[in-house]
Design a protein around this motif. Structure first.
Motif, short mmCIF file in Angstrom:
data_model
loop_
_atom_site.label_atom_id
_atom_site.label_comp_id
_atom_site.label_asym_id
_atom_site.label_seq_id
_atom_site.Cartn_x
_atom_site.Cartn_y
_atom_site.Cartn_z
N ASP A 1 -3.32 -9.60 -25.68
CA ASP A 1 -4.22 -10.68 -26.10
C ASP A 1 -3.88 -12.01 -25.43
OD1 ASP A 1 -5.69 -8.97 -27.75
OD2 ASP A 1 -4.39 -9.35 -29.47
N GLY A 2 -3.58 -11.97 -24.14
CA GLY A 2 -3.32 -13.17 -23.37
C GLY A 2 -1.95 -13.78 -23.54
N LYS A 3 -1.10 -13.15 -24.34
CA LYS A 3 0.24 -13.67 -24.58
C LYS A 3 1.29 -12.69 -24.05
CE LYS A 3 -1.26 -16.10 -28.67
NZ LYS A 3 -1.43 -16.01 -30.08
N VAL A 4 2.37 -13.24 -23.51
CA VAL A 4 3.44 -12.39 -23.00
C VAL A 4 4.11 -11.67 -24.16
CG1 VAL A 4 5.68 -12.39 -21.83
CG2 VAL A 4 3.85 -13.86 -20.99
N SER A 5 4.26 -10.37 -24.03
CA SER A 5 4.92 -9.54 -25.03
C SER A 5 6.34 -9.22 -24.55
CB SER A 5 4.15 -8.23 -25.22
OG SER A 5 4.95 -7.25 -25.85
N LYS A 6 7.33 -9.63 -25.32
CA LYS A 6 8.72 -9.35 -24.95
C LYS A 6 8.95 -7.84 -24.82
CE LYS A 6 13.43 -10.38 -26.52
NZ LYS A 6 14.30 -10.13 -25.63
N GLY A 7 8.35 -7.07 -25.69
CA GLY A 7 8.49 -5.62 -25.61
C GLY A 7 7.95 -5.07 -24.29
N LEU A 8 6.79 -5.58 -23.86
CA LEU A 8 6.23 -5.13 -22.58
C LEU A 8 7.04 -5.64 -21.40
CD1 LEU A 8 2.37 -5.31 -23.13
CD2 LEU A 8 3.85 -3.29 -23.11
N VAL A 9 7.58 -6.84 -21.49
CA VAL A 9 8.44 -7.34 -20.42
C VAL A 9 9.63 -6.40 -20.25
CG1 VAL A 9 10.04 -9.21 -19.78
CG2 VAL A 9 7.75 -9.76 -20.63
N ASN A 10 10.24 -5.99 -21.36
CA ASN A 10 11.38 -5.08 -21.32
C ASN A 10 10.98 -3.72 -20.75
OD1 ASN A 10 13.01 -7.07 -22.41
ND2 ASN A 10 12.77 -6.32 -24.50
N TRP A 11 9.86 -3.19 -21.23
CA TRP A 11 9.39 -1.87 -20.78
C TRP A 11 9.11 -1.89 -19.29
CZ3 TRP A 11 5.26 1.13 -24.09
CH2 TRP A 11 5.15 2.45 -23.64
N ARG A 12 8.37 -2.90 -18.83
CA ARG A 12 8.03 -2.99 -17.40
C ARG A 12 9.29 -3.17 -16.55
NH1 ARG A 12 3.21 -2.35 -19.53
NH2 ARG A 12 4.19 -0.33 -19.75
#
Length: 154
Positions: free
Chosen positions: A132-143
């Motif tokens: 939703d247009g906001k950086v997700s810490k979980g996705l940063v870690n996963w990527r």
């Protein structure tokens, strides 16, 4: 990379790309046995399964993950024309599992990969970190883990 995740991935190497991707997905998705809305508002269950989710039906997390993971690997196999290592296949299957077929098929990541720019393609994973247009810490870690896995062996 988290040392516990690294150890799980090392143990999974004998099982090939599917086993490696499964470890990545289980680690980053977590499991909830009752349906829930994910961070993007999508109805999900188990390890982030987003297909037909019946509110009252019992489900097997393992069978859903297995089915979804095989579908993600099939998408990688159908769209990637460049040769891949098992680690790269695993990273891409984990990525596809999370972002879905259409997004992957239209991605700059896929274009770079098929053009022979492996490093550039792996670096593109870092762009996929928003909910939703906001950086997700979980996705940063996963990527970050997928990118590392995509770029070099364990």
């Amino acid at each position: 990379m988290n040392p516990e995740l690294r150890n799980r991935l090392i143990k999974a190497t004998a099982g090939g790309a599917i086993a490696l991707a499964t470890v990545l997905i289980q680690w980053h998705e977590g499991v909830l046995y009752t349906p829930y809305r994910d961070s993007g508002g999508v109805l999900s269950v188990c390890y982030g399964h987003t297909g037909a989710v019946a509110i009252s039906s019992p489900v097997s997390a393992t069978s859903l993950l297995d089915s979804d993971q095989k579908a993600a690997m099939a998408i990688v196999d159908a769209n990637v024309t460049a040769p891949l290592t098992e680690n790269q296949k695993a990273a891409l299957a984990s990525f596809v599992y999370n972002v879905a077929r259409g997004a992957f098929a239209r991605s700059t990541l896929l274009k770079k990969l098929n053009a022979g720019d492996r490093a550039g393609a792996c670096d593109e994973m870092r762009c996929w970190k928003y909910v939703d247009g906001k950086v997700s810490k979980g996705l940063v870690n996963w990527r970050s883990v997928e990118r590392e896995f995509c770029l070099k062996p364990l």
